[in-house]
Design a protein around this motif. Structure first.
Motif, PDB file in Angstrom:
ATOM      1  N   ALA A 126       0.833  -1.208   0.000  1.00 51.08           N
ATOM      2  CA  ALA A 126       0.000   0.000   0.000  1.00 51.08           C
ATOM      3  C   ALA A 126       0.868   1.259   0.000  1.00 51.08           C
ATOM      4  CB  ALA A 126      -0.938  -0.003   1.207  1.00 51.08           C
ATOM      5  N   ILE A 127       1.956   1.233   0.741  1.00 53.06           N
ATOM      6  CA  ILE A 127       2.873   2.388   0.771  1.00 53.06           C
ATOM      7  C   ILE A 127       3.486   2.611  -0.604  1.00 53.06           C
ATOM      8  CG2 ILE A 127       5.085   3.221   1.701  1.00 53.06           C
ATOM      9  CD1 ILE A 127       4.273   1.777   4.345  1.00 53.06           C
ATOM     10  N   ALA A 128       3.925   1.519  -1.251  1.00 53.29           N
ATOM     11  CA  ALA A 128       4.526   1.637  -2.584  1.00 53.29           C
ATOM     12  C   ALA A 128       3.514   2.195  -3.585  1.00 53.29           C
ATOM     13  CB  ALA A 128       5.047   0.279  -3.047  1.00 53.29           C
ATOM     14  N   ARG A 129       2.293   1.702  -3.548  1.00 56.47           N
ATOM     15  CA  ARG A 129       1.270   2.168  -4.487  1.00 56.47           C
ATOM     16  C   ARG A 129       0.876   3.620  -4.229  1.00 56.47           C
ATOM     17  NH1 ARG A 129      -2.615  -3.195  -4.532  1.00 56.47           N
ATOM     18  NH2 ARG A 129      -1.445  -4.298  -6.140  1.00 56.47           N
ATOM     19  N   ARG A 130       0.786   3.984  -2.962  1.00 53.86           N
ATOM     20  CA  ARG A 130       0.321   5.322  -2.590  1.00 53.86           C
ATOM     21  C   ARG A 130       1.369   6.405  -2.851  1.00 53.86           C
ATOM     22  NH1 ARG A 130      -1.297   4.113   2.308  1.00 53.86           N
ATOM     23  NH2 ARG A 130       0.687   4.563   3.278  1.00 53.86           N
ATOM     24  N   ASN A 131       2.636   6.082  -2.678  1.00 54.75           N
ATOM     25  CA  ASN A 131       3.665   7.116  -2.680  1.00 54.75           C
ATOM     26  C   ASN A 131       4.634   7.096  -3.846  1.00 54.75           C
ATOM     27  OD1 ASN A 131       3.072   8.374  -0.038  1.00 54.75           O
ATOM     28  ND2 ASN A 131       3.518   6.314   0.701  1.00 54.75           N
ATOM     29  N   PHE A 132       4.611   6.038  -4.659  1.00 53.77           N
ATOM     30  CA  PHE A 132       5.597   5.912  -5.723  1.00 53.77           C
ATOM     31  C   PHE A 132       4.939   5.445  -7.010  1.00 53.77           C
ATOM     32  CE2 PHE A 132       7.644   5.099  -1.643  1.00 53.77           C
ATOM     33  CZ  PHE A 132       8.680   6.025  -1.671  1.00 53.77           C
ATOM     34  N   GLY A 133       5.712   5.442  -8.076  1.00 54.60           N
ATOM     35  CA  GLY A 133       5.236   4.966  -9.371  1.00 54.60           C
ATOM     36  C   GLY A 133       6.158   3.886  -9.906  1.00 54.60           C
ATOM     37  N   PHE A 134       6.477   2.884  -9.082  1.00 52.98           N
ATOM     38  CA  PHE A 134       7.348   1.804  -9.517  1.00 52.98           C
ATOM     39  C   PHE A 134       6.741   1.098 -10.725  1.00 52.98           C
ATOM     40  CE2 PHE A 134       8.350   1.993  -4.890  1.00 52.98           C
ATOM     41  CZ  PHE A 134       9.707   2.277  -4.993  1.00 52.98           C
ATOM     42  N   THR A 135       7.581   0.545 -11.573  1.00 55.51           N
ATOM     43  CA  THR A 135       7.117  -0.218 -12.720  1.00 55.51           C
ATOM     44  C   THR A 135       6.309  -1.430 -12.265  1.00 55.51           C
ATOM     45  OG1 THR A 135       9.041   0.509 -13.964  1.00 55.51           O
ATOM     46  CG2 THR A 135       7.867  -1.404 -14.825  1.00 55.51           C
ATOM     47  N   SER A 136       6.713  -2.014 -11.154  1.00 56.51           N
ATOM     48  CA  SER A 136       5.976  -3.112 -10.515  1.00 56.51           C
ATOM     49  C   SER A 136       6.032  -2.883  -9.012  1.00 56.51           C
ATOM     50  CB  SER A 136       6.619  -4.457 -10.856  1.00 56.51           C
ATOM     51  OG  SER A 136       6.041  -5.491 -10.070  1.00 56.51           O
ATOM     52  N   ASN A 137       4.995  -3.278  -8.327  1.00 60.06           N
ATOM     53  CA  ASN A 137       4.970  -3.171  -6.866  1.00 60.06           C
ATOM     54  C   ASN A 137       5.184  -4.517  -6.186  1.00 60.06           C
ATOM     55  OD1 ASN A 137       4.477  -0.339  -6.558  1.00 60.06           O
ATOM     56  ND2 ASN A 137       2.467  -0.729  -7.431  1.00 60.06           N
ATOM     57  N   LYS A 138       5.555  -5.540  -6.955  1.00 64.94           N
ATOM     58  CA  LYS A 138       5.848  -6.842  -6.361  1.00 64.94           C
ATOM     59  C   LYS A 138       7.078  -6.723  -5.470  1.00 64.94           C
ATOM     60  CE  LYS A 138       3.853  -9.784  -9.911  1.00 64.94           C
ATOM     61  NZ  LYS A 138       2.995 -10.618  -9.094  1.00 64.94           N
ATOM     62  N   LEU A 139       7.082  -7.488  -4.404  1.00 65.60           N
ATOM     63  CA  LEU A 139       8.176  -7.428  -3.438  1.00 65.60           C
ATOM     64  C   LEU A 139       9.524  -7.713  -4.087  1.00 65.60           C
ATOM     65  CD1 LEU A 139       9.017  -7.036  -0.486  1.00 65.60           C
ATOM     66  CD2 LEU A 139       8.549  -9.475  -0.124  1.00 65.60           C
ATOM     67  N   ALA A 140       9.604  -8.714  -4.943  1.00 66.02           N
ATOM     68  CA  ALA A 140      10.871  -9.054  -5.596  1.00 66.02           C
ATOM     69  C   ALA A 140      11.371  -7.891  -6.452  1.00 66.02           C
ATOM     70  CB  ALA A 140      10.711 -10.311  -6.445  1.00 66.02           C
ATOM     71  N   TYR A 141      10.459  -7.227  -7.159  1.00 67.45           N
ATOM     72  CA  TYR A 141      10.866  -6.091  -7.988  1.00 67.45           C
ATOM     73  C   TYR A 141      11.354  -4.933  -7.113  1.00 67.45           C
ATOM     74  CZ  TYR A 141      10.939  -2.176 -11.123  1.00 67.45           C
ATOM     75  OH  TYR A 141      11.358  -1.083 -11.831  1.00 67.45           O
ATOM     76  N   LEU A 142      10.604  -4.622  -6.063  1.00 62.12           N
ATOM     77  CA  LEU A 142      11.013  -3.526  -5.177  1.00 62.12           C
ATOM     78  C   LEU A 142      12.387  -3.798  -4.582  1.00 62.12           C
ATOM     79  CD1 LEU A 142       7.669  -2.780  -3.300  1.00 62.12           C
ATOM     80  CD2 LEU A 142       8.646  -1.554  -5.251  1.00 62.12           C
ATOM     81  N   ALA A 143      12.638  -5.038  -4.185  1.00 61.03           N
ATOM     82  CA  ALA A 143      13.944  -5.398  -3.626  1.00 61.03           C
ATOM     83  C   ALA A 143      15.038  -5.186  -4.663  1.00 61.03           C
ATOM     84  CB  ALA A 143      13.930  -6.841  -3.141  1.00 61.03           C
ATOM     85  N   ARG A 144      14.805  -5.667  -5.860  1.00 61.18           N
ATOM     86  CA  ARG A 144      15.801  -5.507  -6.930  1.00 61.18           C
ATOM     87  C   ARG A 144      16.016  -4.027  -7.236  1.00 61.18           C
ATOM     88  NH1 ARG A 144      13.564  -8.658 -10.635  1.00 61.18           N
ATOM     89  NH2 ARG A 144      12.943  -7.015 -12.050  1.00 61.18           N
ATOM     90  N   PHE A 145      14.930  -3.258  -7.328  1.00 58.78           N
ATOM     91  CA  PHE A 145      15.008  -1.825  -7.603  1.00 58.78           C
ATOM     92  C   PHE A 145      15.845  -1.106  -6.546  1.00 58.78           C
ATOM     93  CE2 PHE A 145      13.583   2.542  -7.285  1.00 58.78           C
ATOM     94  CZ  PHE A 145      13.478   2.953  -8.604  1.00 58.78           C
ATOM     95  N   LEU A 146      15.674  -1.517  -5.291  1.00 57.70           N
ATOM     96  CA  LEU A 146      16.379  -0.880  -4.178  1.00 57.70           C
ATOM     97  C   LEU A 146      17.765  -1.471  -3.929  1.00 57.70           C
ATOM     98  CD1 LEU A 146      13.311  -0.644  -1.772  1.00 57.70           C
ATOM     99  CD2 LEU A 146      14.379   1.247  -3.041  1.00 57.70           C
ATOM    100  N   GLY A 147      18.187  -2.425  -4.755  1.00 56.93           N
ATOM    101  CA  GLY A 147      19.503  -3.029  -4.614  1.00 56.93           C
ATOM    102  C   GLY A 147      19.607  -3.982  -3.432  1.00 56.93           C
ATOM    103  N   LEU A 148      18.494  -4.643  -3.087  1.00 60.17           N
ATOM    104  CA  LEU A 148      18.448  -5.539  -1.935  1.00 60.17           C
ATOM    105  C   LEU A 148      18.416  -6.996  -2.388  1.00 60.17           C
ATOM    106  CD1 LEU A 148      15.700  -3.553  -0.006  1.00 60.17           C
ATOM    107  CD2 LEU A 148      18.181  -3.425   0.336  1.00 60.17           C
ATOM    108  N   ASP A 149      18.484  -7.912  -1.427  1.00 69.46           N
ATOM    109  CA  ASP A 149      18.388  -9.336  -1.732  1.00 69.46           C
ATOM    110  C   ASP A 149      17.051  -9.644  -2.382  1.00 69.46           C
ATOM    111  OD1 ASP A 149      20.835  -9.723  -0.498  1.00 69.46           O
ATOM    112  OD2 ASP A 149      19.946 -10.258   1.432  1.00 69.46           O
ATOM    113  N   ALA A 150      17.081 -10.344  -3.490  1.00 72.23           N
ATOM    114  CA  ALA A 150      15.846 -10.707  -4.182  1.00 72.23           C
ATOM    115  C   ALA A 150      15.280 -11.994  -3.600  1.00 72.23           C
ATOM    116  CB  ALA A 150      16.104 -10.876  -5.673  1.00 72.23           C
ATOM    117  N   LYS A 151      14.002 -12.212  -3.860  1.00 70.63           N
ATOM    118  CA  LYS A 151      13.330 -13.427  -3.409  1.00 70.63           C
ATOM    119  C   LYS A 151      13.829 -14.634  -4.192  1.00 70.63           C
ATOM    120  CE  LYS A 151       8.925 -13.338  -3.242  1.00 70.63           C
ATOM    121  NZ  LYS A 151       7.496 -13.118  -3.366  1.00 70.63           N
TER     122      LYS A 151
END
Length: 187
Positions: A126-151
């Protein structure tokens, strides 16, 4: 006066899918307007993983899983999650509002459990959808986008339903990784 640290829990659930509980090749009810009589089995909670971010006994990742001999009997998983939610002040998760909490509530009422005490929810989806315009809001994508460990790669749900022990272990690892990734995304 000492302030009390809130008990903050990060939680993730893995469930049986609609494909495994509806006749007619797993088509979903709301897409095909199938009759409710087409439901052959209700969903169940296969696994839950969690980590106390604050206020818990430790900050390790823990889990509970169904018995491979009867994967649709989820009472122990539901009871464990109930205890966790009853203890938590704040529960964090990805899609927690529209998925995990509602699915848990459904299984808890199935077993005649009263609701746990009230808790606040922080939903990273909900935070990702409300505050950002990521290409995808899936957890794995957000992790990859942020340079974190992927699922990890998702397990084979069909094999889990069949009680495949290797695939159930993979599901637990997958759920545990959701906790590690989710906590990083939250932070």
């Amino acid at each position: 006066m000492d302030s009390v640290e809130p008990k903050i829990l990060y939680l993730d659930l893995e469930l049986s899918t609609n494909q495994n509980i509806i006749e007619n090749y797993g088509l979903k009810l709301w897409y095909t307007r199938m009759a409710a009589t087409s439901i052959t089995r209700d969903f169940s909670l296969f696994c839950a993983s969690w980590q106390w971010i604050s206020g818990g006994p430790d900050n390790k990742v823990h889990n509970v899983c169904v018995d491979p001999k009867n994967v649709f009997y989820d009472h122990d998983v539901v009871a464990t999650v109930w205890k966790l939610l009853n203890e938590a002040d704040i529960v964090i998760g990805h899609n927690m509002n529209n998925f995990d909490v509602k699915k848990f509530n459904t299984r808890a009422i199935f077993y005649g459990m009263l609701p746990p005490r009230p808790f606040s929810v922080i939903d990273t989806l909900a935070i990702a959808r409300r505050n950002f315009g990521f290409t995808s809001n899936k957890l794995a994508y957000l992790a990859r986008f942020l340079g974190l460990d992927a699922k990890d790669q998702a397990p084979d749900w069909k094999k889990i339903i069949e009680g495949d022990v290797k695939e159930i272990k993979h599901m637990v690892k997958y759920c545990n990784q959701d906790i590690k990734t989710g906590v990083q995304v939250y932070e």
